[in-house]
Write a protein that holds these residues in place. Structure first.
Motif, PDB file in Angstrom:
ATOM      1  N   PHE A   8       0.822  -1.202   0.000  1.00  0.00           N
ATOM      2  CA  PHE A   8       0.000   0.000   0.000  1.00  0.00           C
ATOM      3  C   PHE A   8       0.864   1.264   0.000  1.00  0.00           C
ATOM      4  CE2 PHE A   8      -2.730  -3.330   1.366  1.00  0.00           C
ATOM      5  CZ  PHE A   8      -3.921  -3.043   0.727  1.00  0.00           C
ATOM      6  N   ALA A   9       0.213   2.358  -0.459  1.00  0.00           N
ATOM      7  CA  ALA A   9       0.818   3.700  -0.477  1.00  0.00           C
ATOM      8  C   ALA A   9       2.202   3.638  -1.149  1.00  0.00           C
ATOM      9  CB  ALA A   9       0.853   4.286   0.932  1.00  0.00           C
ATOM     10  N   SER A  10       3.207   4.243  -0.531  1.00  0.00           N
ATOM     11  CA  SER A  10       4.510   4.383  -1.193  1.00  0.00           C
ATOM     12  C   SER A  10       5.237   3.052  -1.376  1.00  0.00           C
ATOM     13  CB  SER A  10       5.385   5.354  -0.402  1.00  0.00           C
ATOM     14  OG  SER A  10       5.463   4.942   0.939  1.00  0.00           O
ATOM     15  N   ARG A  12       4.207   0.716  -2.992  1.00  0.00           N
ATOM     16  CA  ARG A  12       3.924   0.252  -4.357  1.00  0.00           C
ATOM     17  C   ARG A  12       4.916   0.822  -5.377  1.00  0.00           C
ATOM     18  NH1 ARG A  12      -2.723   0.912  -4.496  1.00  0.00           N
ATOM     19  NH2 ARG A  12      -3.148  -0.918  -3.211  1.00  0.00           N
ATOM     20  N   GLU A  13       5.537   1.929  -5.006  1.00  0.00           N
ATOM     21  CA  GLU A  13       6.438   2.627  -5.934  1.00  0.00           C
ATOM     22  C   GLU A  13       7.611   1.714  -6.334  1.00  0.00           C
ATOM     23  OE1 GLU A  13       5.631   5.456  -7.072  1.00  0.00           O
ATOM     24  OE2 GLU A  13       7.454   6.280  -7.976  1.00  0.00           O
ATOM     25  N   LYS A  17       1.287  -3.808  -6.671  1.00  0.00           N
ATOM     26  CA  LYS A  17       0.139  -3.671  -5.772  1.00  0.00           C
ATOM     27  C   LYS A  17      -0.140  -5.004  -5.080  1.00  0.00           C
ATOM     28  CE  LYS A  17      -3.795  -1.967  -7.391  1.00  0.00           C
ATOM     29  NZ  LYS A  17      -4.781  -1.285  -8.266  1.00  0.00           N
ATOM     30  N   ILE A  45       2.237  -0.799   9.639  1.00  0.00           N
ATOM     31  CA  ILE A  45       1.271  -1.859   9.930  1.00  0.00           C
ATOM     32  C   ILE A  45       1.554  -3.042   9.013  1.00  0.00           C
ATOM     33  CG2 ILE A  45      -1.192  -2.436  10.185  1.00  0.00           C
ATOM     34  CD1 ILE A  45      -1.381   0.792   9.482  1.00  0.00           C
ATOM     35  N   PHE A  68       1.847  -1.675   5.107  1.00  0.00           N
ATOM     36  CA  PHE A  68       1.548  -0.246   5.030  1.00  0.00           C
ATOM     37  C   PHE A  68       2.712   0.572   5.590  1.00  0.00           C
ATOM     38  CE2 PHE A  68      -2.295  -2.657   5.569  1.00  0.00           C
ATOM     39  CZ  PHE A  68      -3.237  -2.049   4.750  1.00  0.00           C
ATOM     40  N   PRO A  69       3.172   1.580   4.879  1.00  0.00           N
ATOM     41  CA  PRO A  69       4.182   2.480   5.460  1.00  0.00           C
ATOM     42  C   PRO A  69       3.497   3.500   6.372  1.00  0.00           C
ATOM     43  CG  PRO A  69       3.614   3.235   3.269  1.00  0.00           C
ATOM     44  CD  PRO A  69       2.807   1.974   3.521  1.00  0.00           C
ATOM     45  N   PRO A  70       4.254   4.168   7.252  1.00  0.00           N
ATOM     46  CA  PRO A  70       3.631   5.193   8.088  1.00  0.00           C
ATOM     47  C   PRO A  70       3.273   6.439   7.261  1.00  0.00           C
ATOM     48  CG  PRO A  70       5.997   5.126   8.468  1.00  0.00           C
ATOM     49  CD  PRO A  70       5.692   4.008   7.528  1.00  0.00           C
ATOM     50  N   VAL A  71       2.057   6.914   7.451  1.00  0.00           N
ATOM     51  CA  VAL A  71       1.582   8.137   6.787  1.00  0.00           C
ATOM     52  C   VAL A  71       1.281   9.110   7.910  1.00  0.00           C
ATOM     53  CG1 VAL A  71      -0.363   9.073   5.487  1.00  0.00           C
ATOM     54  CG2 VAL A  71       0.708   6.957   4.744  1.00  0.00           C
ATOM     55  N   GLY A  72       2.099  10.139   8.064  1.00  0.00           N
ATOM     56  CA  GLY A  72       1.972  10.939   9.289  1.00  0.00           C
ATOM     57  C   GLY A  72       1.771  12.422   9.098  1.00  0.00           C
TER      58      GLY A  72
ATOM     59  N   LEU B 125       3.544  11.546  14.367  1.00  0.00           N
ATOM     60  CA  LEU B 125       2.946  10.276  14.794  1.00  0.00           C
ATOM     61  C   LEU B 125       2.876  10.138  16.321  1.00  0.00           C
ATOM     62  CD1 LEU B 125       4.587   7.918  12.120  1.00  0.00           C
ATOM     63  CD2 LEU B 125       2.264   8.794  12.113  1.00  0.00           C
ATOM     64  N   ARG B 128       0.139  12.282  17.821  1.00  0.00           N
ATOM     65  CA  ARG B 128      -1.207  11.719  17.567  1.00  0.00           C
ATOM     66  C   ARG B 128      -1.578  10.689  18.632  1.00  0.00           C
ATOM     67  NH1 ARG B 128      -0.014  12.303  11.997  1.00  0.00           N
ATOM     68  NH2 ARG B 128      -1.737  13.416  11.036  1.00  0.00           N
ATOM     69  N   PHE B 151      -1.299   9.790  -0.702  1.00  0.00           N
ATOM     70  CA  PHE B 151      -1.907   8.806   0.195  1.00  0.00           C
ATOM     71  C   PHE B 151      -2.447   9.432   1.475  1.00  0.00           C
ATOM     72  CE2 PHE B 151       2.065   7.265  -1.798  1.00  0.00           C
ATOM     73  CZ  PHE B 151       1.475   6.580  -2.847  1.00  0.00           C
ATOM     74  N   GLU B 176       5.743  11.145   4.509  1.00  0.00           N
ATOM     75  CA  GLU B 176       5.481  12.505   4.023  1.00  0.00           C
ATOM     76  C   GLU B 176       6.774  13.301   3.888  1.00  0.00           C
ATOM     77  OE1 GLU B 176       4.380  11.274   6.789  1.00  0.00           O
ATOM     78  OE2 GLU B 176       5.188  12.451   8.439  1.00  0.00           O
TER      79      GLU B 176
END
Lengths: 74, 228
Positions: A8-10, A12-13, A17, A45, A68-72, B125, B128, B151, B176
């Motif tokens: 997921f997210a980055s 996949r780069e 997928k 995750i 899943f990478p962290p999206v913060g 993070l 949060r 994303f 990010e």
């Protein structure tokens, strides 16, 4: 054994997928990560069949692994 | 200024009773950047009575690509001040309180004293996770969202859920830092946050409790995952 890997997210780069993987019996999540060039510290995750696990989790035939990478950012 | 018909187009999505509930609600928005600015804008337009905005930053040029409160004329202004000015011109019936400072766990009880719900629009993070702890101690619902590049993630954490801790508990910084934040991602995730906020305020069931929505704008995939 046969598993499905979903990124997921980055993650996949430059990768994919979703892909199927054949692994030796008694493989752990870590063995899925290594050929992908993803280190455990990059993962926020890791779900195996929807359950939150860590990289030492022992995989079974038919498992689906979602990373899943962290999206913060805000 | 009292403008009759201001909320006419909220019907019949929102009933008069819903509108009254919104007008008597107070929301804290923690972070007033890309996400927080759009969240504040939409909550003011939809008719929430009181907003508490918390951010210790001033506007800078690199904010112009995405932060709705920033213009070429207000660079250098406190973000919460710029937001208050804009929101007053959008809806003067909304009471806006701007706190020029950063959220810290020990300040929570004072910051959220009169608040009904908290929106997370932070960019850290660990903060949060601390925010969720405070919300749960105070019995407050939390709508959390985060963005990076194409994303985003959004969910709802009610007291005792600890969804944020499960999702973000391990990390310090997200991707990010590499991917930045373009104009569209905060707008999308902020809108989704506002939808969940409004639903909680008017007593509709939240669709994202014990779950998060994984948003990928590159592939236009919106996928819901359960937090076990």
């Amino acid at each position: 054994m046969h598993v499905t890997v979903k990124l997921f997210a980055s993650f996949r780069e430059g990768r994919f997928k979703v892909e199927e993987r054949d692994l030796p019996e008694e493989s752990r999540v870590l063995e899925v990560l290594e050929p992908l060039g993803i280190i455990p510290e990059e993962i926020a995750i890791c779900l195996v069949n929807g359950q939150n696990v860590n990289e030492q989790h022992l995989l079974k035939d038919g498992d689906t692994i979602a990373l899943f990478p962290p999206v913060g950012g805000g | 200024m009292k403008l009759e018909g201001r909320y006419a187009r909220n019907r019949k999505t929102l009933s008069e009773e819903d509108q009254l509930k919104l007008s008597t609600s107070c929301i804290a928005i923690v972070g007033c950047g890309g996400l927080g600015g759009y969240i504040a804008e939409e909550l003011a337009r939809v008719g929430v009575g009181r907003l508490v905005l918390i951010d210790g930053d001033r506007l800078e040029i690199s904010n112009l690509n995405r932060q709705i409160m920033s213009t070429e004329r207000n660079i250098g202004q406190w973000k919460v001040e710029a937001a208050r000015e804009r929101l007053q011109s959008v809806n003067s019936e909304v009471q806006v309180e701007g706190i020029k400072g950063w959220f810290e766990e020990e300040k929570g009880p004072e910051l959220f004293r009169e608040v009904d719900l908290v929106c997370d629009a932070l960019d850290s993070l660990p903060t949060r996770v601390a925010l969720e702890r405070v919300c749960h101690q105070m019995g407050l619902p939390l709508v959390f969202a985060s963005i990076a590049g194409w994303f985003g993630q959004i969910g709802v954490s009610l007291p005792g859920d600890f969804s944020v801790k499960s999702l973000f508990g391990g990390g310090k910084r997200g991707v990010e830092n590499t991917w930045g934040n373009p104009a569209f991602t905060p707008a999308v995730l902020a809108s989704l946050s506002v939808v969940e906020t409004v639903k909680l305020l008017i007593g509709r069931e939240s669709s994202l409790r014990h779950a998060w929505l994984q948003v990928d704008l590159l592939t236009m995939e919106f996928e819901r995952f359960e937090i076990q």
